[in-house]
Design a protein around this motif. Structure first.
Motif, PDB file in Angstrom:
ATOM      1  N   LYS A 147       0.840  -1.174  -0.225  1.00  0.00           N
ATOM      2  CA  LYS A 147      -0.068  -0.009  -0.182  1.00  0.00           C
ATOM      3  C   LYS A 147       0.742   1.295   0.307  1.00  0.00           C
ATOM      4  CE  LYS A 147      -3.236   2.366   2.675  1.00  0.00           C
ATOM      5  NZ  LYS A 147      -4.324   2.418   3.595  1.00  0.00           N
ATOM      6  N   ASN A 148       2.037   1.582   0.792  1.00  0.00           N
ATOM      7  CA  ASN A 148       3.462   1.919   1.233  1.00  0.00           C
ATOM      8  C   ASN A 148       4.304   2.662  -0.139  1.00  0.00           C
ATOM      9  OD1 ASN A 148       1.097   2.911   2.769  1.00  0.00           O
ATOM     10  ND2 ASN A 148       2.506   2.157   4.548  1.00  0.00           N
ATOM     11  N   TRP A 149       4.953   1.097  -0.790  1.00  0.00           N
ATOM     12  CA  TRP A 149       6.135   1.121  -1.143  1.00  0.00           C
ATOM     13  C   TRP A 149       5.510   1.267  -2.818  1.00  0.00           C
ATOM     14  CZ3 TRP A 149      10.776   1.327  -1.084  1.00  0.00           C
ATOM     15  CH2 TRP A 149      11.628   0.629  -2.281  1.00  0.00           C
ATOM     16  N   GLY A 150       5.986   1.662  -3.414  1.00  0.00           N
ATOM     17  CA  GLY A 150       5.912   1.996  -5.261  1.00  0.00           C
ATOM     18  C   GLY A 150       7.044   2.523  -6.004  1.00  0.00           C
ATOM     19  N   GLU A 151       6.584   3.226  -6.806  1.00  0.00           N
ATOM     20  CA  GLU A 151       7.961   3.547  -8.457  1.00  0.00           C
ATOM     21  C   GLU A 151       8.525   4.857  -7.322  1.00  0.00           C
ATOM     22  OE1 GLU A 151       9.299   2.722 -12.155  1.00  0.00           O
ATOM     23  OE2 GLU A 151       8.256   1.654 -10.406  1.00  0.00           O
ATOM     24  N   SER A 152       7.958   5.192  -6.798  1.00  0.00           N
ATOM     25  CA  SER A 152       8.550   7.279  -6.926  1.00  0.00           C
ATOM     26  C   SER A 152       9.931   6.482  -5.561  1.00  0.00           C
ATOM     27  CB  SER A 152       7.529   7.871  -5.723  1.00  0.00           C
ATOM     28  OG  SER A 152       6.834   8.407  -7.256  1.00  0.00           O
ATOM     29  N   GLN A 153       9.076   5.625  -4.352  1.00  0.00           N
ATOM     30  CA  GLN A 153      10.104   5.165  -3.378  1.00  0.00           C
ATOM     31  C   GLN A 153      11.724   4.373  -4.415  1.00  0.00           C
ATOM     32  OE1 GLN A 153       6.699   4.719  -2.967  1.00  0.00           O
ATOM     33  NE2 GLN A 153       6.862   5.525  -1.472  1.00  0.00           N
ATOM     34  N   ALA A 154      11.440   3.297  -4.914  1.00  0.00           N
ATOM     35  CA  ALA A 154      12.023   2.883  -6.132  1.00  0.00           C
ATOM     36  C   ALA A 154      13.403   3.623  -6.238  1.00  0.00           C
ATOM     37  CB  ALA A 154      11.971   1.626  -6.379  1.00  0.00           C
ATOM     38  N   LEU A 155      12.638   4.267  -6.738  1.00  0.00           N
ATOM     39  CA  LEU A 155      13.478   5.653  -8.141  1.00  0.00           C
ATOM     40  C   LEU A 155      14.508   6.223  -6.850  1.00  0.00           C
ATOM     41  CD1 LEU A 155      11.390   6.177 -11.133  1.00  0.00           C
ATOM     42  CD2 LEU A 155      12.598   4.106 -10.861  1.00  0.00           C
ATOM     43  N   MET A 156      14.269   6.882  -6.019  1.00  0.00           N
ATOM     44  CA  MET A 156      14.711   7.497  -5.303  1.00  0.00           C
ATOM     45  C   MET A 156      15.421   6.818  -4.351  1.00  0.00           C
ATOM     46  SD  MET A 156      14.046  10.522  -3.831  1.00  0.00           S
ATOM     47  CE  MET A 156      12.645  11.365  -4.116  1.00  0.00           C
ATOM     48  N   ILE A 157      15.724   5.529  -4.152  1.00  0.00           N
ATOM     49  CA  ILE A 157      16.883   5.051  -4.036  1.00  0.00           C
ATOM     50  C   ILE A 157      17.412   4.937  -5.024  1.00  0.00           C
ATOM     51  CG2 ILE A 157      18.006   3.018  -2.568  1.00  0.00           C
ATOM     52  CD1 ILE A 157      14.484   3.271  -1.374  1.00  0.00           C
ATOM     53  N   GLN A 158      17.602   4.641  -5.349  1.00  0.00           N
ATOM     54  CA  GLN A 158      17.943   4.121  -7.204  1.00  0.00           C
ATOM     55  C   GLN A 158      18.754   5.707  -7.435  1.00  0.00           C
ATOM     56  OE1 GLN A 158      17.626   5.026 -10.518  1.00  0.00           O
ATOM     57  NE2 GLN A 158      19.963   4.444 -11.332  1.00  0.00           N
ATOM     58  N   LEU A 159      18.470   7.080  -7.729  1.00  0.00           N
ATOM     59  CA  LEU A 159      18.454   8.178  -7.907  1.00  0.00           C
ATOM     60  C   LEU A 159      19.787   8.654  -7.145  1.00  0.00           C
ATOM     61  CD1 LEU A 159      18.176  10.091  -9.662  1.00  0.00           C
ATOM     62  CD2 LEU A 159      17.091  11.529  -7.933  1.00  0.00           C
ATOM     63  N   ALA A 160      19.762   8.390  -5.398  1.00  0.00           N
ATOM     64  CA  ALA A 160      20.869   9.016  -4.621  1.00  0.00           C
ATOM     65  C   ALA A 160      22.391   7.962  -4.659  1.00  0.00           C
ATOM     66  CB  ALA A 160      20.275   8.607  -2.691  1.00  0.00           C
ATOM     67  N   ALA A 161      21.927   6.476  -4.903  1.00  0.00           N
ATOM     68  CA  ALA A 161      22.884   5.117  -4.592  1.00  0.00           C
ATOM     69  C   ALA A 161      24.166   5.494  -5.979  1.00  0.00           C
ATOM     70  CB  ALA A 161      22.173   4.035  -4.548  1.00  0.00           C
ATOM     71  N   ALA A 162      22.905   6.219  -7.032  1.00  0.00           N
ATOM     72  CA  ALA A 162      23.985   6.103  -8.439  1.00  0.00           C
ATOM     73  C   ALA A 162      24.963   7.290  -8.374  1.00  0.00           C
ATOM     74  CB  ALA A 162      22.956   5.974  -9.480  1.00  0.00           C
ATOM     75  N   ASP A 163      24.562   8.114  -7.541  1.00  0.00           N
ATOM     76  CA  ASP A 163      25.561   9.233  -7.065  1.00  0.00           C
ATOM     77  C   ASP A 163      27.242   9.187  -6.492  1.00  0.00           C
ATOM     78  OD1 ASP A 163      26.969  11.824  -5.823  1.00  0.00           O
ATOM     79  OD2 ASP A 163      25.267  12.531  -6.390  1.00  0.00           O
ATOM     80  N   GLU A 164      27.810   9.226  -7.247  1.00  0.00           N
ATOM     81  CA  GLU A 164      29.362   9.247  -7.196  1.00  0.00           C
ATOM     82  C   GLU A 164      29.882   9.660  -5.571  1.00  0.00           C
ATOM     83  OE1 GLU A 164      32.259  12.504  -9.469  1.00  0.00           O
ATOM     84  OE2 GLU A 164      32.025  10.221 -10.279  1.00  0.00           O
ATOM     85  N   ARG A 165      29.363  10.490  -5.396  1.00  0.00           N
ATOM     86  CA  ARG A 165      29.616  11.126  -3.822  1.00  0.00           C
ATOM     87  C   ARG A 165      29.022   9.959  -2.605  1.00  0.00           C
ATOM     88  NH1 ARG A 165      26.994  17.118  -5.318  1.00  0.00           N
ATOM     89  NH2 ARG A 165      25.825  15.513  -5.631  1.00  0.00           N
ATOM     90  N   VAL A 166      28.221   9.350  -3.492  1.00  0.00           N
ATOM     91  CA  VAL A 166      27.554   8.318  -1.845  1.00  0.00           C
ATOM     92  C   VAL A 166      28.488   7.193  -1.824  1.00  0.00           C
ATOM     93  CG1 VAL A 166      25.484   6.790  -1.619  1.00  0.00           C
ATOM     94  CG2 VAL A 166      25.432   8.428  -2.375  1.00  0.00           C
ATOM     95  N   ALA A 167      28.535   6.904  -0.322  1.00  0.00           N
ATOM     96  CA  ALA A 167      29.477   5.254  -0.376  1.00  0.00           C
ATOM     97  C   ALA A 167      28.259   4.004   0.020  1.00  0.00           C
ATOM     98  CB  ALA A 167      30.361   6.245   0.988  1.00  0.00           C
ATOM     99  N   ARG A 168      27.244   4.809   1.183  1.00  0.00           N
ATOM    100  CA  ARG A 168      26.255   3.413   1.152  1.00  0.00           C
ATOM    101  C   ARG A 168      24.899   4.183   1.922  1.00  0.00           C
ATOM    102  NH1 ARG A 168      30.800   0.512   3.384  1.00  0.00           N
ATOM    103  NH2 ARG A 168      30.260  -1.589   4.141  1.00  0.00           N
TER     104      ARG A 168
END
Length: 276
Positions: A147-168
């Protein structure tokens, strides 16, 4: 003697919370993510294009300039993709250091919590004071809350993790499962997404040590691969029939954290305390 006295304050009344302004000097993250401090920190404006800071009265919206820039960039990218308004939780205190509650890390201005609750319009000031979390996981059933999890949440995490500044990025193991199950064109970023209990309504971003910050201690890199195999499976609770009988737990004494680096203790002598 003064430095020793300052650190003799019990952990539940951490001395880092007595400051309401960053220290002067060139920005630098010092020590480790869970035992360090922040020199020359910056505050994240309480609202910007595509984001808002929640519970600002806690004074935990300071960070290294790299983190402030990362959050600004992420919110603008999310806004362009119509992923919703970012709700930013704790980053760090004005001079970093240990919180009295809530986190062991977030001490160097390189950690930030971003809630997975998607809002299309900015919240009012009253709403931001006490935003209620939206759980993405049915904890007892160990399954995703569809009910709460969806496309926006998945893409938000993907967008953040793909940033080279991010370690974890830390998320609940069930959320990691959901990300692993998707067919992504590029999967290298999944290596950075690490399962960790408690992160069922937000994700925790951790940046790499900034270039030139020689006193900042990096965490070991995540294991090779996308982390979607046996490692992730090991987090899943075993059926009761396979669980070992619980041993009687002896209440352990509250651990006293180690003193921070000497460079950090110096910051506790500076001006800028809340009482003037």
């Amino acid at each position: 003697m003064l430095l020793g006295m300052l650190w003799s304050v019990p952990v539940w009344s951490t001395p880092w919370e007595q400051f309401d302004s960053p220290s002067e000097g060139e920005s630098e993250s010092i020590g480790t993510y869970n035992n360090g401090c922040l020199v020359g920190g910056e505050s994240l404006p309480l609202a910007g294009k595509g984001y808002q800071v929640m519970r600002s009265y806690r004074g935990r919206y300071y960070g290294h300039p790299d983190m402030i820039q990362f959050l600004t960039d992420l919110s603008q990218q999310a806004n362009k993709l119509a992923l919703g308004q970012l709700l930013v939780g704790d980053i760090a205190m004005p001079r970093g250091g240990r919180f009295s509650s809530g986190h062991a890390s977030h001490q160097t201005g390189l950690d930030a919590d971003i809630w997975l609750k998607v809002v299309d319009q900015p919240l009012s000031e009253d709403e931001l004071i006490d935003v209620q979390p939206l759980p993405m996981v049915h904890l007892k059933q160990y399954k995703i809350n569809k009910k709460n999890w969806g496309e926006s949440q998945a893409l938000m995490i993907q967008l953040a993790a793909a940033d080279e500044r991010v370690a974890r990025i830390f998320v609940h193991p069930v959320i990691k499962e959901q990300l692993c199950a998707r067919e992504w064109t590029e999967r290298d970023w999944l290596r950075k997404v690490r399962p960790w209990w408690g992160h069922y309504y937000h994700f925790h971003v951790r940046l790499n040590c900034p270039a030139g910050d020689s006193s900042c201690k990096e965490q070991a890199a995540p294991p090779e691969g996308d982390g979607c195999g046996a490692e992730l499976a090991s987090w899943k609770p075993k059926p009761k029939s396979e669980q070992k009988p619980k041993k009687k737990v002896v209440k352990a004494k509250k651990k006293v954290p180690p003193p921070p680096p000497a460079q950090c203790l110096v910051l506790l002598e500076g001006s800028g305390k809340k009482d003037g």
